[in-house]
Design a protein around this motif. Structure first.
Motif, PDB file in Angstrom:
ATOM      1  N   LEU A  59      -8.329   8.484  -2.016  1.00  0.00           N
ATOM      2  CA  LEU A  59      -9.394   8.133  -1.348  1.00  0.00           C
ATOM      3  C   LEU A  59     -10.150   9.556  -1.100  1.00  0.00           C
ATOM      4  N   ARG A  60      -9.479  10.838  -1.097  1.00  0.00           N
ATOM      5  CA  ARG A  60     -10.159  12.072  -1.032  1.00  0.00           C
ATOM      6  C   ARG A  60     -11.135  12.094  -2.165  1.00  0.00           C
ATOM      7  N   LYS A  61     -10.593  11.711  -3.475  1.00  0.00           N
ATOM      8  CA  LYS A  61     -11.460  11.859  -4.559  1.00  0.00           C
ATOM      9  C   LYS A  61     -12.807  10.884  -4.585  1.00  0.00           C
ATOM     10  N   ASP A  62     -12.387   9.476  -4.273  1.00  0.00           N
ATOM     11  CA  ASP A  62     -13.435   8.653  -4.142  1.00  0.00           C
ATOM     12  C   ASP A  62     -14.572   8.730  -2.921  1.00  0.00           C
ATOM     13  N   LYS A  63     -15.591   9.440  -3.505  1.00  0.00           N
ATOM     14  CA  LYS A  63     -16.750   9.848  -2.368  1.00  0.00           C
ATOM     15  C   LYS A  63     -17.312   8.612  -1.765  1.00  0.00           C
ATOM     16  N   ARG A  64     -17.185   7.377  -2.509  1.00  0.00           N
ATOM     17  CA  ARG A  64     -17.811   6.243  -1.968  1.00  0.00           C
ATOM     18  C   ARG A  64     -16.666   5.227  -0.876  1.00  0.00           C
ATOM     19  N   ALA A  65     -15.399   6.047  -0.773  1.00  0.00           N
ATOM     20  CA  ALA A  65     -14.378   5.175  -0.028  1.00  0.00           C
ATOM     21  C   ALA A  65     -14.763   5.420   1.282  1.00  0.00           C
ATOM     22  N   GLN A  66     -14.776   4.508   2.088  1.00  0.00           N
ATOM     23  CA  GLN A  66     -15.105   4.455   3.673  1.00  0.00           C
ATOM     24  C   GLN A  66     -13.746   4.547   4.369  1.00  0.00           C
ATOM     25  N   LEU A  67     -12.503   3.934   3.676  1.00  0.00           N
ATOM     26  CA  LEU A  67     -11.453   4.180   4.361  1.00  0.00           C
ATOM     27  C   LEU A  67     -10.830   5.357   4.588  1.00  0.00           C
ATOM     28  N   SER A  68     -10.330   5.508   5.866  1.00  0.00           N
ATOM     29  CA  SER A  68      -9.806   6.770   6.333  1.00  0.00           C
ATOM     30  C   SER A  68      -8.282   6.848   6.043  1.00  0.00           C
ATOM     31  N   VAL A  69      -7.964   7.991   5.618  1.00  0.00           N
ATOM     32  CA  VAL A  69      -6.466   8.292   5.365  1.00  0.00           C
ATOM     33  C   VAL A  69      -5.428   7.588   6.458  1.00  0.00           C
ATOM     34  N   GLU A  70      -6.280   7.960   7.596  1.00  0.00           N
ATOM     35  CA  GLU A  70      -5.242   7.677   8.948  1.00  0.00           C
ATOM     36  C   GLU A  70      -5.089   5.921   8.972  1.00  0.00           C
ATOM     37  N   ASP A  71      -6.133   5.477   8.494  1.00  0.00           N
ATOM     38  CA  ASP A  71      -6.408   3.938   8.780  1.00  0.00           C
ATOM     39  C   ASP A  71      -5.473   3.295   7.550  1.00  0.00           C
ATOM     40  N   ALA A  72      -5.189   4.135   6.376  1.00  0.00           N
ATOM     41  CA  ALA A  72      -4.711   3.584   5.212  1.00  0.00           C
ATOM     42  C   ALA A  72      -3.407   3.082   5.556  1.00  0.00           C
ATOM     43  N   ARG A  73      -2.587   3.811   6.276  1.00  0.00           N
ATOM     44  CA  ARG A  73      -1.077   3.515   6.382  1.00  0.00           C
ATOM     45  C   ARG A  73      -0.885   2.348   7.105  1.00  0.00           C
ATOM     46  N   PRO A  74      -1.480   1.996   8.351  1.00  0.00           N
ATOM     47  CA  PRO A  74      -0.999   0.720   8.823  1.00  0.00           C
ATOM     48  C   PRO A  74      -1.448  -0.469   7.744  1.00  0.00           C
ATOM     49  N   LEU A  75      -2.591  -0.442   7.184  1.00  0.00           N
ATOM     50  CA  LEU A  75      -3.168  -1.271   6.055  1.00  0.00           C
ATOM     51  C   LEU A  75      -2.147  -1.429   4.876  1.00  0.00           C
ATOM     52  N   LEU A  76      -1.549  -0.197   4.680  1.00  0.00           N
ATOM     53  CA  LEU A  76      -0.606  -0.317   3.586  1.00  0.00           C
ATOM     54  C   LEU A  76       0.658  -1.108   4.135  1.00  0.00           C
ATOM     55  N   GLU A  77       1.270  -0.874   5.070  1.00  0.00           N
ATOM     56  CA  GLU A  77       2.298  -1.305   5.782  1.00  0.00           C
ATOM     57  C   GLU A  77       2.113  -2.749   5.887  1.00  0.00           C
ATOM     58  N   ALA A  78       0.920  -3.270   6.161  1.00  0.00           N
ATOM     59  CA  ALA A  78       0.759  -4.776   6.253  1.00  0.00           C
ATOM     60  C   ALA A  78       0.848  -5.305   4.881  1.00  0.00           C
ATOM     61  N   TYR A  79       0.096  -4.667   4.087  1.00  0.00           N
ATOM     62  CA  TYR A  79       0.109  -5.062   2.553  1.00  0.00           C
ATOM     63  C   TYR A  79       1.644  -5.271   2.013  1.00  0.00           C
ATOM     64  N   LEU A  80       2.498  -4.047   2.081  1.00  0.00           N
ATOM     65  CA  LEU A  80       3.970  -4.132   1.691  1.00  0.00           C
ATOM     66  C   LEU A  80       4.793  -4.997   2.400  1.00  0.00           C
ATOM     67  N   GLU A  81       4.491  -5.505   3.742  1.00  0.00           N
ATOM     68  CA  GLU A  81       5.153  -6.558   4.287  1.00  0.00           C
ATOM     69  C   GLU A  81       4.886  -7.858   3.669  1.00  0.00           C
ATOM     70  N   TYR A  82       3.423  -7.910   3.070  1.00  0.00           N
ATOM     71  CA  TYR A  82       2.950  -9.290   2.492  1.00  0.00           C
ATOM     72  C   TYR A  82       3.842  -9.241   1.140  1.00  0.00           C
ATOM     73  N   GLU A  83       3.802  -8.243   0.631  1.00  0.00           N
ATOM     74  CA  GLU A  83       4.491  -8.242  -0.812  1.00  0.00           C
ATOM     75  C   GLU A  83       6.174  -8.663  -0.588  1.00  0.00           C
ATOM     76  N   GLU A  84       6.690  -8.323   0.546  1.00  0.00           N
ATOM     77  CA  GLU A  84       8.217  -8.544   0.710  1.00  0.00           C
ATOM     78  C   GLU A  84       8.017  -9.882   1.194  1.00  0.00           C
ATOM     79  N   SER A  85       7.216 -10.591   1.541  1.00  0.00           N
ATOM     80  CA  SER A  85       7.282 -12.117   1.900  1.00  0.00           C
ATOM     81  C   SER A  85       7.164 -12.969   0.869  1.00  0.00           C
ATOM     82  N   LEU A  86       6.533 -12.458  -0.312  1.00  0.00           N
ATOM     83  CA  LEU A  86       6.365 -13.065  -1.706  1.00  0.00           C
ATOM     84  C   LEU A  86       7.781 -13.303  -2.104  1.00  0.00           C
ATOM     85  N   ASP A  87       9.008 -12.308  -1.886  1.00  0.00           N
ATOM     86  CA  ASP A  87      10.083 -12.466  -2.478  1.00  0.00           C
ATOM     87  C   ASP A  87      10.982 -13.464  -1.707  1.00  0.00           C
ATOM     88  N   GLU A  88      10.639 -13.846  -0.553  1.00  0.00           N
ATOM     89  CA  GLU A  88      11.458 -14.620   0.335  1.00  0.00           C
ATOM     90  C   GLU A  88      11.545 -16.031  -0.273  1.00  0.00           C
TER      91      GLU A  88
END
Length: 88
Positions: A59-88
């Motif tokens: 995200l720091r490398k990508d000058k066009r990225a609007q997503l902040s590092v602080e906001d990335a964590r809860p979004l990542l956790e939500a995405y990983l939760e979604y991935e886990e739901s696919l295994d069920e």
């Protein structure tokens, strides 16, 4: 992802930003061999902290990225939760 992070964070970023985060996650998976078909019973544990560090660097490398590092964590956790739901 949007349903799991609350309205404030959900409406803060457009779909392109969320897709960019998912692309970064899959780049990490690919570079760490986590997309390889493994027929053994051994599950490779995902190092979420290492993944988060990778996301932060990208995200720091990508000058066009609007997503902040602080906001990335809860979004990542939500995405990983979604991935886990696919295994069920």
């Amino acid at each position: 992802m949007r349903r799991h992070v609350g309205e404030d964070l959900s409406t803060k970023y457009d779909d392109d930003e969320l897709l960019n985060l998912i692309d970064i996650v899959y780049d990490y998976y690919e570079s760490n061999g986590l997309l390889e078909l493994d027929l053994s019973d051994d599950d490779d544990e995902l190092d979420v902290e290492d993944l988060m560090e990778y996301i932060s660097r990208m995200l720091r490398k990508d000058k066009r990225a609007q997503l902040s590092v602080e906001d990335a964590r809860p979004l990542l956790e939500a995405y990983l939760e979604y991935e886990e739901s696919l295994d069920e």
